[in-house]
Write an enzyme that holds these catalytic residues in place. Structure first.
Site, PDB file in Angstrom:
ATOM      1  N   HIS A   1       0.793  -1.232   0.000  1.00  0.00           N
ATOM      2  CA  HIS A   1       0.000   0.000   0.000  1.00  0.00           C
ATOM      3  C   HIS A   1       0.827   1.285   0.000  1.00  0.00           C
ATOM      4  CE1 HIS A   1       1.097  -0.610   4.148  1.00  0.00           C
ATOM      5  NE2 HIS A   1       0.902   0.697   4.312  1.00  0.00           N
TER       6      HIS A   1
ATOM      7  N   HIS B   1       1.550   6.911  -0.918  1.00  0.00           N
ATOM      8  CA  HIS B   1       0.650   6.080  -0.101  1.00  0.00           C
ATOM      9  C   HIS B   1      -0.597   5.806  -0.919  1.00  0.00           C
ATOM     10  CE1 HIS B   1      -1.464   4.520   3.373  1.00  0.00           C
ATOM     11  NE2 HIS B   1      -0.335   4.584   4.038  1.00  0.00           N
TER      12      HIS B   1
END
Length: 149
Positions: A57, A72
């Protein structure tokens, strides 16, 4: 000076629009955010450098000036335990701007109730060290998001 480019296609929205106080308050660092297109895509390196942190992620690339850039992919997407993500490289790899790092499907995050918004953050930077920060408009991978001095 480091030019940080978009790792994704979507719309620049600025950090203040991120639905997470840690990012919207620039506690991690200044930068911007991308509301990505909701289709499978590949997140690419925003700068030339070394991948010093790599998770499904999120990833950090540090350039030759020592500037670390965090990408992110979504908010709270760590809770997906990698579902919807495929890591394409290894921690410690040297990358060029535009090199593929993570394949992901933002729609998987949305289906799980997570925000697909992607903060792009200049780690350990001050807001006044960034210039020409993109906070609106459509972007594609490789478009300039901000300059870092």
């Amino acid at each position: 000076m480091t030019t940080v480019t978009s790792p994704l296609a979507g719309r620049a929205i600025g950090l203040t629009a991120v639905p997470d106080p840690v990012f919207s308050g620039a506690m991690v660092g200044p930068g911007t955010a991308i509301d990505p297109v909701l289709e499978p895509s590949v997140a690419v390196a925003p700068v030339d450098g070394i991948v010093v942190s790599l998770h499904p992620h999120a990833f950090v690339v540090v350039d030759e000036e020592g500037h670390g850039v965090l990408t992110h992919l979504g908010i709270d997407t760590v809770q997906l335990n990698g579902d919807g993500f495929e890591v394409l490289i290894n921690k410690g790899d040297t990358v060029k701007r535009g090199d593929a790092i993570v394949r992901w499907d933002p729609a998987v995050a949305v289906a799980a109730g997570k925000s697909p918004i992607c903060p792009i953050v200049a780690l350990e930077a001050t807001a006044d060290s960034l210039s020409a920060v993109r906070e609106d408009g459509d972007v594609k991978p490789g478009d300039t998001l901000f300059s870092w001095t």
